[in-house]
Design a protein around this motif. Structure first.
Motif, PDB file in Angstrom:
ATOM      1  N   ARG A  50      63.350  40.364  33.233  1.00  0.00           N
ATOM      2  CA  ARG A  50      62.477  40.686  34.353  1.00  0.00           C
ATOM      3  C   ARG A  50      62.325  39.531  35.331  1.00  0.00           C
ATOM      4  NH1 ARG A  50      61.242  43.938  30.179  1.00  0.00           N
ATOM      5  NH2 ARG A  50      60.067  45.891  30.517  1.00  0.00           N
ATOM      6  N   ARG A  51      62.785  38.347  34.946  1.00  0.00           N
ATOM      7  CA  ARG A  51      62.670  37.189  35.841  1.00  0.00           C
ATOM      8  C   ARG A  51      63.744  37.196  36.913  1.00  0.00           C
ATOM      9  NH1 ARG A  51      63.157  32.783  31.244  1.00  0.00           N
ATOM     10  NH2 ARG A  51      64.854  34.257  30.837  1.00  0.00           N
ATOM     11  N   ARG A  52      64.819  37.941  36.681  1.00  0.00           N
ATOM     12  CA  ARG A  52      65.932  37.965  37.637  1.00  0.00           C
ATOM     13  C   ARG A  52      65.675  38.980  38.736  1.00  0.00           C
ATOM     14  NH1 ARG A  52      71.854  38.364  35.291  1.00  0.00           N
ATOM     15  NH2 ARG A  52      72.091  38.430  37.552  1.00  0.00           N
ATOM     16  N   LYS A  53      66.190  38.685  39.898  1.00  0.00           N
ATOM     17  CA  LYS A  53      66.174  39.613  41.024  1.00  0.00           C
ATOM     18  C   LYS A  53      67.606  39.725  41.555  1.00  0.00           C
ATOM     19  CE  LYS A  53      61.687  39.997  40.941  1.00  0.00           C
ATOM     20  NZ  LYS A  53      61.037  41.207  40.448  1.00  0.00           N
ATOM     21  N   PRO A  54      68.275  40.871  41.434  1.00  0.00           N
ATOM     22  CA  PRO A  54      67.756  42.113  40.861  1.00  0.00           C
ATOM     23  C   PRO A  54      67.623  42.062  39.336  1.00  0.00           C
ATOM     24  CG  PRO A  54      70.068  42.367  41.370  1.00  0.00           C
ATOM     25  CD  PRO A  54      69.664  41.018  41.910  1.00  0.00           C
ATOM     26  N   VAL A  55      66.771  42.932  38.815  1.00  0.00           N
ATOM     27  CA  VAL A  55      66.582  43.032  37.373  1.00  0.00           C
ATOM     28  C   VAL A  55      67.914  43.396  36.721  1.00  0.00           C
ATOM     29  CG1 VAL A  55      65.412  44.310  35.547  1.00  0.00           C
ATOM     30  CG2 VAL A  55      64.171  43.688  37.620  1.00  0.00           C
ATOM     31  N   ALA A  56      68.205  42.769  35.586  1.00  0.00           N
ATOM     32  CA  ALA A  56      69.484  43.018  34.913  1.00  0.00           C
ATOM     33  C   ALA A  56      69.265  43.077  33.414  1.00  0.00           C
ATOM     34  CB  ALA A  56      70.486  41.919  35.256  1.00  0.00           C
ATOM     35  N   LEU A  57      70.207  43.684  32.730  1.00  0.00           N
ATOM     36  CA  LEU A  57      70.179  43.696  31.270  1.00  0.00           C
ATOM     37  C   LEU A  57      70.293  42.274  30.744  1.00  0.00           C
ATOM     38  CD1 LEU A  57      72.544  46.703  30.401  1.00  0.00           C
ATOM     39  CD2 LEU A  57      70.091  46.601  29.936  1.00  0.00           C
ATOM     40  N   LEU A  58      69.608  41.997  29.644  1.00  0.00           N
ATOM     41  CA  LEU A  58      69.770  40.717  28.968  1.00  0.00           C
ATOM     42  C   LEU A  58      71.200  40.612  28.438  1.00  0.00           C
ATOM     43  CD1 LEU A  58      66.391  40.687  27.050  1.00  0.00           C
ATOM     44  CD2 LEU A  58      67.083  39.021  28.793  1.00  0.00           C
ATOM     45  N   PRO A  59      71.731  39.392  28.317  1.00  0.00           N
ATOM     46  CA  PRO A  59      73.118  39.234  27.856  1.00  0.00           C
ATOM     47  C   PRO A  59      73.420  40.007  26.577  1.00  0.00           C
ATOM     48  CG  PRO A  59      72.263  37.149  28.640  1.00  0.00           C
ATOM     49  CD  PRO A  59      71.102  38.111  28.668  1.00  0.00           C
ATOM     50  N   ALA A  60      72.501  40.008  25.631  1.00  0.00           N
ATOM     51  CA  ALA A  60      72.756  40.689  24.360  1.00  0.00           C
ATOM     52  C   ALA A  60      72.853  42.202  24.518  1.00  0.00           C
ATOM     53  CB  ALA A  60      71.651  40.341  23.364  1.00  0.00           C
ATOM     54  N   ALA A  61      72.309  42.737  25.617  1.00  0.00           N
ATOM     55  CA  ALA A  61      72.306  44.190  25.818  1.00  0.00           C
ATOM     56  C   ALA A  61      73.371  44.668  26.783  1.00  0.00           C
ATOM     57  CB  ALA A  61      70.931  44.627  26.322  1.00  0.00           C
ATOM     58  N   ARG A  62      74.085  43.750  27.429  1.00  0.00           N
ATOM     59  CA  ARG A  62      75.047  44.160  28.452  1.00  0.00           C
ATOM     60  C   ARG A  62      76.177  45.009  27.903  1.00  0.00           C
ATOM     61  NH1 ARG A  62      75.293  38.252  31.416  1.00  0.00           N
ATOM     62  NH2 ARG A  62      73.220  38.388  32.387  1.00  0.00           N
ATOM     63  N   SER A  63      76.556  44.770  26.662  1.00  0.00           N
ATOM     64  CA  SER A  63      77.660  45.543  26.081  1.00  0.00           C
ATOM     65  C   SER A  63      77.285  47.007  25.878  1.00  0.00           C
ATOM     66  CB  SER A  63      78.085  44.933  24.739  1.00  0.00           C
ATOM     67  OG  SER A  63      77.006  44.983  23.812  1.00  0.00           O
ATOM     68  N   LEU A  64      75.985  47.325  25.990  1.00  0.00           N
ATOM     69  CA  LEU A  64      75.554  48.707  25.799  1.00  0.00           C
ATOM     70  C   LEU A  64      75.865  49.602  26.991  1.00  0.00           C
ATOM     71  CD1 LEU A  64      71.997  48.108  24.273  1.00  0.00           C
ATOM     72  CD2 LEU A  64      74.072  48.752  23.029  1.00  0.00           C
ATOM     73  N   GLU A  65      76.008  49.015  28.178  1.00  0.00           N
ATOM     74  CA  GLU A  65      76.090  49.831  29.387  1.00  0.00           C
ATOM     75  C   GLU A  65      77.217  50.860  29.376  1.00  0.00           C
ATOM     76  OE1 GLU A  65      76.564  49.434  34.252  1.00  0.00           O
ATOM     77  OE2 GLU A  65      76.158  47.644  33.066  1.00  0.00           O
TER      78      GLU A  65
END
Length: 299
Positions: A50-65
């Motif tokens: 939530r600190r990033r703009k734009p909001v993005a998946l955390l690195p550990a969750a990116r493989s889920l997309e």
């Protein structure tokens, strides 16, 4: 994972903020944020930085997309299928080349209707148009011509099977003859359409001294058919389209117009997981083409 959870997560990824995602999902921002909090609580860990703009998946969750996008597509198709069945549906849409719509589609509609599909929607187009309809989801299956016995002519990601055969033949009005200078009035197809490339090859096999003279050009086989009937020029058309006219003497096959070309009629679908409607329709059509008398029902 629940369908609405996946849609909410992907909405944030695509929108880049909770505010825009909430708007896309047609809820207030506060309600949407609570939904994301509930999803993360159920999964026992955060998904978004939530600190990033734009909001993005955390690195550990990116493989889920990629998996989430595939799951949403499958679930959406299943929900649509269930809604159709609950409403007494069972409709199916076929994208057919123009000539196939006029010749083969009645047998396809009959086979599908007997299997419980109603209505059977036929959408006509050039071969490339049919594949685009398949890719976009506007059609469940496509039916197209191909060179007889040749390798698959679609790109990776499609599956195709031969369900019948035909021949591309030159036909003309009985009163039409080659001119004394050797020029043969012909109907041409644009080179970018499927029959355009095939007819261009056949012209290279015309007898010596016969020169094609383009009197008309069209991408529509049904228009070329009318031009031949009206005596304007020789047209190269599927035999199934002109068989009755040949038998009745309304058209003839010119002796000086070169050879025929054998064709397959092929059923095409998207590879991988797809709508249940497409899978069932695929099996019905293949079964009809392989059944006794199938070559009569599907030319």
């Amino acid at each position: 994972m629940r369908h609405d959870w996946i849609a909410d997560i992907l909405a944030v990824i695509d929108a880049g903020s909770f505010a825009r995602a909430a708007e896309a999902r047609n809820v207030t921002q506060s309600a949407f944020t609570r939904r994301i909090d509930a999803i993360e609580a159920a999964l026992r860990g955060p998904l978004f930085d939530r600190r990033r703009k734009p909001v993005a998946l955390l690195p550990a969750a990116r493989s889920l997309e990629p998996g989430l996008r595939r799951a949403l597509q499958v679930q959406t198709s299943l929900l649509q299928e269930a809604a159709e069945l609950a409403a007494g549906g069972g409709s199916i849409t076929l994208a057919c080349q123009h000539a196939i719509s006029a010749t083969v589609s009645p047998a396809l509609v009959r086979a599908l209707a007997e299997a419980g599909f109603e209505p059977v929607r036929i959408r006509s187009g050039n071969r490339d148009d049919c594949l685009v309809m398949l890719l976009s989801g506007a059609a469940d299956l496509a039916v197209s011509y191909a060179r007889a016995g040749g390798a698959p002519e679609t790109a990776a990601g499609f599956e195709e099977r031969a369900i019948g055969g035909d021949r591309l033949i030159p036909v003309a009005h009985p009163a039409l003859w080659r001119r004394p200078d050797g020029r043969l009035p012909v109907v041409a197809y644009p080179p970018e359409v499927f029959f355009g490339a095939l007819v261009g090859e056949l012209w290279r096999e015309l007898p010596e001294g016969v020169v094609p003279h383009r009197r008309a050009e069209t991408a529509l086989t049904l228009a070329a058919y009318r031009y031949a009937l009206d005596g304007l020029a020789v047209a190269w058309l599927p035999l199934a389209l002109v068989a009755e006219d040949l038998a009745a003497g309304r058209l003839r096959r010119p002796d000086d117009a070169g050879p025929d070309l054998p064709l397959d009629i092929r059923l095409i679908r998207l590879g991988g997981a797809g709508r249940e409607t497409a899978r069932r329709g695929w099996e019905v059509i293949l079964g009809a083409s392989a059944s006794p008398g199938g070559s009569e029902r599907i030319p």
